[in-house]
Design a protein around this motif. Structure first.
Motif, short mmCIF file in Angstrom:
data_model
loop_
_atom_site.label_atom_id
_atom_site.label_comp_id
_atom_site.label_asym_id
_atom_site.label_seq_id
_atom_site.Cartn_x
_atom_site.Cartn_y
_atom_site.Cartn_z
N THR A 166 -2.53 -1.75 -0.10
CA THR A 166 -3.13 -3.17 -0.55
C THR A 166 -1.96 -3.89 -1.15
O THR A 166 -1.29 -3.43 -1.96
N GLN B 104 -1.72 -11.69 -2.45
CA GLN B 104 -1.51 -12.90 -1.57
C GLN B 104 -0.06 -13.36 -1.84
O GLN B 104 0.63 -14.22 -1.09
N GLN C 261 -5.00 -10.39 3.92
CA GLN C 261 -4.73 -10.12 2.39
C GLN C 261 -3.41 -10.64 1.73
O GLN C 261 -3.39 -10.77 0.67
#
Length: 137
Positions: free
Chosen positions: A39, A42, A80
């Protein structure tokens, strides 16, 4: 998503480094031959290169299917964070003699078509000189 394409050793990675330095990007993650599943935020930039190695991991798949699966993974990642794909132009109209190399070239071509169509910017690097093919600076 941004795509940087050019021949081998034409200055693609140097261009990306200088581009990100100019933007003062601190969080950059480079992956060669793999698409990360981590993950990211931005603000991060994820640079992915060596798509040939990614394709060769499952060369037995149908070219269209394989290109679509890789593109789907990149699209999810692009939602993402900031993704920059470094693509090596391996075609140039030359048809390899070996079946596996033809399949690699064809799968790369199909993947690159999808990337070019969906990317906000495409830049070709020719011996260190950038040429904007799509999108502005």
């Amino acid at each position: 998503m941004r795509v940087i394409i050019g021949g081998a050793y034409n200055g693609k990675r140097k261009f990306v480094k200088e581009y990100l330095d100019k933007l003062n990007v601190k969080n950059r993650y480079v992956f060669e031959g793999e698409i990360p599943v981590s993950t990211f935020s931005q603000e991060d930039y994820v640079i992915i290169g060596n798509f040939e190695k990614i394709i060769l991991q499952s060369i037995e798949l149908d070219e269209e299917e394989h290109a679509a699966k890789i593109f789907d993974k990149l699209s999810i990642l692009d939602k993402q964070t900031n993704v920059i794909c470094i693509c090596t132009d391996i075609g140039r109209g030359i048809v390899p003699l070996e079946k596996e190399n033809r399949k690699l070239r064809d799968t790369c071509g199909r993947l690159y078509q999808k990337l070019f169509a969906e990317s906000e910017q495409v830049i070709r690097i020719w011996y260190g000189l950038p040429e904007i093919l799509k999108g502005g600076e």
